[in-house]
Design a protein around this motif. Structure first.
Motif, PDB file in Angstrom:
ATOM      1  N   LYS A   1       4.891   4.062   2.919  1.00 40.56           N
ATOM      2  CA  LYS A   1       5.609   3.355   1.847  1.00 40.56           C
ATOM      3  C   LYS A   1       6.607   2.335   2.362  1.00 40.56           C
ATOM      4  O   LYS A   1       7.478   1.882   1.632  1.00 40.56           O
TER       5      LYS A   1
ATOM      6  N   TRP B   1       4.031  -2.304  -1.490  1.00 38.50           N
ATOM      7  CA  TRP B   1       4.136  -1.451  -2.674  1.00 38.50           C
ATOM      8  C   TRP B   1       4.767  -2.233  -3.828  1.00 38.50           C
ATOM      9  O   TRP B   1       4.310  -2.178  -4.964  1.00 38.50           O
TER      10      TRP B   1
ATOM     11  N   HIS C   1       0.512   6.951  -5.287  1.00 39.06           N
ATOM     12  CA  HIS C   1       1.626   7.741  -4.777  1.00 39.06           C
ATOM     13  C   HIS C   1       1.154   9.126  -4.328  1.00 39.06           C
ATOM     14  O   HIS C   1       1.501   9.597  -3.257  1.00 39.06           O
TER      15      HIS C   1
ATOM     16  N   VAL D   1      -2.526   0.254   0.399  1.00 37.38           N
ATOM     17  CA  VAL D   1      -1.097   0.262   0.743  1.00 37.38           C
ATOM     18  C   VAL D   1      -0.846   1.185   1.933  1.00 37.38           C
ATOM     19  O   VAL D   1      -1.613   2.116   2.170  1.00 37.38           O
TER      20      VAL D   1
END
Ligand SMILES: C=C(O[C@@H]1C=C(C(=O)O)C=C[C@H]1O)C(=O)O
Ligand SMILES: [Mg+2]
Length: 458
Positions: A155, A160, A14, A151
């Protein structure tokens, strides 16, 4: 694995995603104690529709990928290698790798044998060329296991979520692969028709139209239930310790095999290949086995078959490397069901930057196509009714630097639901005997038959 560790990994992702300047971000962490086949089995339950598995000949490198965050796919026969190479470069620019430096993210994929031949529905999902960057990659190298997660930084997309699910489950004790189902039918192309094609090929060779051509045939098995690719993988790993074990699956269709044949490996400026052609079965006891091996070494027909491969690969390596080394005479490679004439080749000072360029130049070698290449491909198109798809074609991986390793996808089968389609071919030269060639293809199907539980090894 401890919950704290999982959180740590998710937090890293993240944090990086927020700050990254590129569309994709990857993070690699040492991750011991996960079995490669168990990891492969996690894929479907986490929502991943793609899976791949790769173990090299030594078992020293094992790569297992789940999902596809970035795919390069081409159906263009003329430019397929340019397309995938361009895609690889783009991927390198769009991807920001962090974490353990010895576990770089990589792309895994394959090519069809002959992109100029119209494909059939059987090979749906296996285009002329395809490379996939997995969302989760488990890599075992030199005894160290690393998990690399990739990833999209925006997002978006489901990856994810899937990666999150995987991280939750990755350390759960895994169920064993499903038992192999019972065989209910077994069909092969008519033997007489195949023998007639071989006779025709021999006649063309004797008439001087070409020197060698590889003709293949298929065998379709149907089972009472769906065949579990993980179960087959596990058996191949146990039964074929000196082969490349590979699997490439999408949407439930899995191309799987245990190939003894390296096409090409590139590591910095060093490249390697193995010339493999000329075959005989293993003996029932040591004495017979040695007699067969000695026969193979001395047999003129098998040596001729082999030398076409040595000449082509030797010449090709000489054109792209500063030095080329190979033994003066072929060695014997003994596998559980078969022995081959084998000449390893090492090139140093390689001028090509990407292994994909070497794959392009080498495919198909005379071990899978023939000599001269274009004539052989014409003969295959004319005489072989089969859609080879990815059989006998390059399968392997490449990293951001252009390093990687590729095998020739033989000793393989396409698993689709309750069916398995097995493939095997053999090199036809002027002195070939059609019945012996037929027998040779049977021996080459033995590893997959055995992995599918259809053949018992004595
Ligand atoms: C084509 C296959 O194998 C190839 C053909 C060989 C031969 O004819 O002797 C040997 C090894 C392979 O390069 C196959 O296994 O399907
Ligand atoms: Mg042969």
């Amino acid at each position: 694995m401890a919950i704290g560790f999982r959180h740590h990994l998710q937090q890293q992702l993240h944090r990086l995603a927020v700050n990254a300047g590129r569309p994709f971000v990857s993070w690699a962490e040492p991750w011991e104690g996960v079995d490669p086949v168990s990891f492969f089995m996690q894929g479907p339950s986490c929502g991943f529709r793609e899976r791949f598995f790769w173990a090299d000949r030594t078992g020293g490198t094992i790569l297992v990928g789940l999902g596809s965050v970035y795919a390069i796919e081409t159906e263009k026969a003329d430019s397929r290698f340019d397309d995938v190479e361009a895609g690889r470069r783009r991927w390198k620019k769009e991807m920001e790798p962090y974490g353990a430096a010895d576990a770089p993210p990589l792309l895994f994929g394959g090519f069809s044998f002959d992109p100029y031949r119209p494909g059939t529905d059987m090979w749906r999902g296996f285009p002329a060329g395809k490379l996939v960057a997995p969302a989760a990659l488990l890599a075992v190298r030199n005894g160290k296991t690393t998990l690399t997660v990739t990833v999209p930084t925006d997002k978006r997309g489901r990856d994810w979520e899937r990666v999150g699910r995987l991280l939750e489950r990755i350390s759960d004790p895994m169920a064993a692969p499903k038992r192999l189902p019972r065989l209910v039918s077994d069909e092969e192309e008519e033997k007489e028709r195949w023998l007639a094609a071989v006779r025709e090929a021999i006649a063309s060779i004797r008439a001087g139209a070409l020197d060698k051509v590889v003709l293949a045939r298929a065998r379709r098995l149907a089972f009472a239930k769906t065949v579990d690719a993980a179960a087959v993988l596990q058996r191949l790993r146990e039964q074929q310790p000196f082969a490349y074990i590979f699997a490439f699956e999408q949407d439930g269709r899995c191309f799987i095999g245990a190939s003894p044949e390296q096409l090409v490996q590139k590591e910095g400026k060093m490249c390697r290949s193995v010339c493999l052609a000329g075959s005989v079965r293993r003996g029932a006891d040591m004495e017979e086995d040695e007699r067969l091996g000695a026969w193979l070494r001395a047999d003129r027909k098998n040596n001729e078959e082999h030398q076409f491969v040595v000449q082509m690969i030797g010449r090709l390596f000489s054109s792209v490397c500063e030095t080329v080394e190979m033994p003066p005479a072929p060695q014997l490679l003994k596998l559980p069901h078969i022995q081959h004439l084998c000449t390893p080749v090492v090139g140093r000072g390689c001028r090509e930057r990407s292994v994909l360029r070497l794959v392009e130049m080498m495919h198909p070698t005379p071990a899978l196509g023939g000599t001269p290449r274009d004539r052989a491909l014409e003969v295959i198109r004319a005489l072989e009714p089969l859609d080879r798809g990815w059989y006998a074609a390059p399968i392997g991986w490449v990293d951001g630097e252009g390093n990687g390793e590729w095998a020739v996808a033989i000793r393989s089968a396409l698993l689709a639901g309750k069916e398995a389609m097995l493939f095997a071919g053999c090199g036809i030269v002027a002195d070939s005997d059609p019945n012996s060639e037929y027998e040779e293809t049977n021996v080459k199907m033995a590893p997959m038959l055995s992995a599918l539980g259809v053949m018992n090894d004595g």
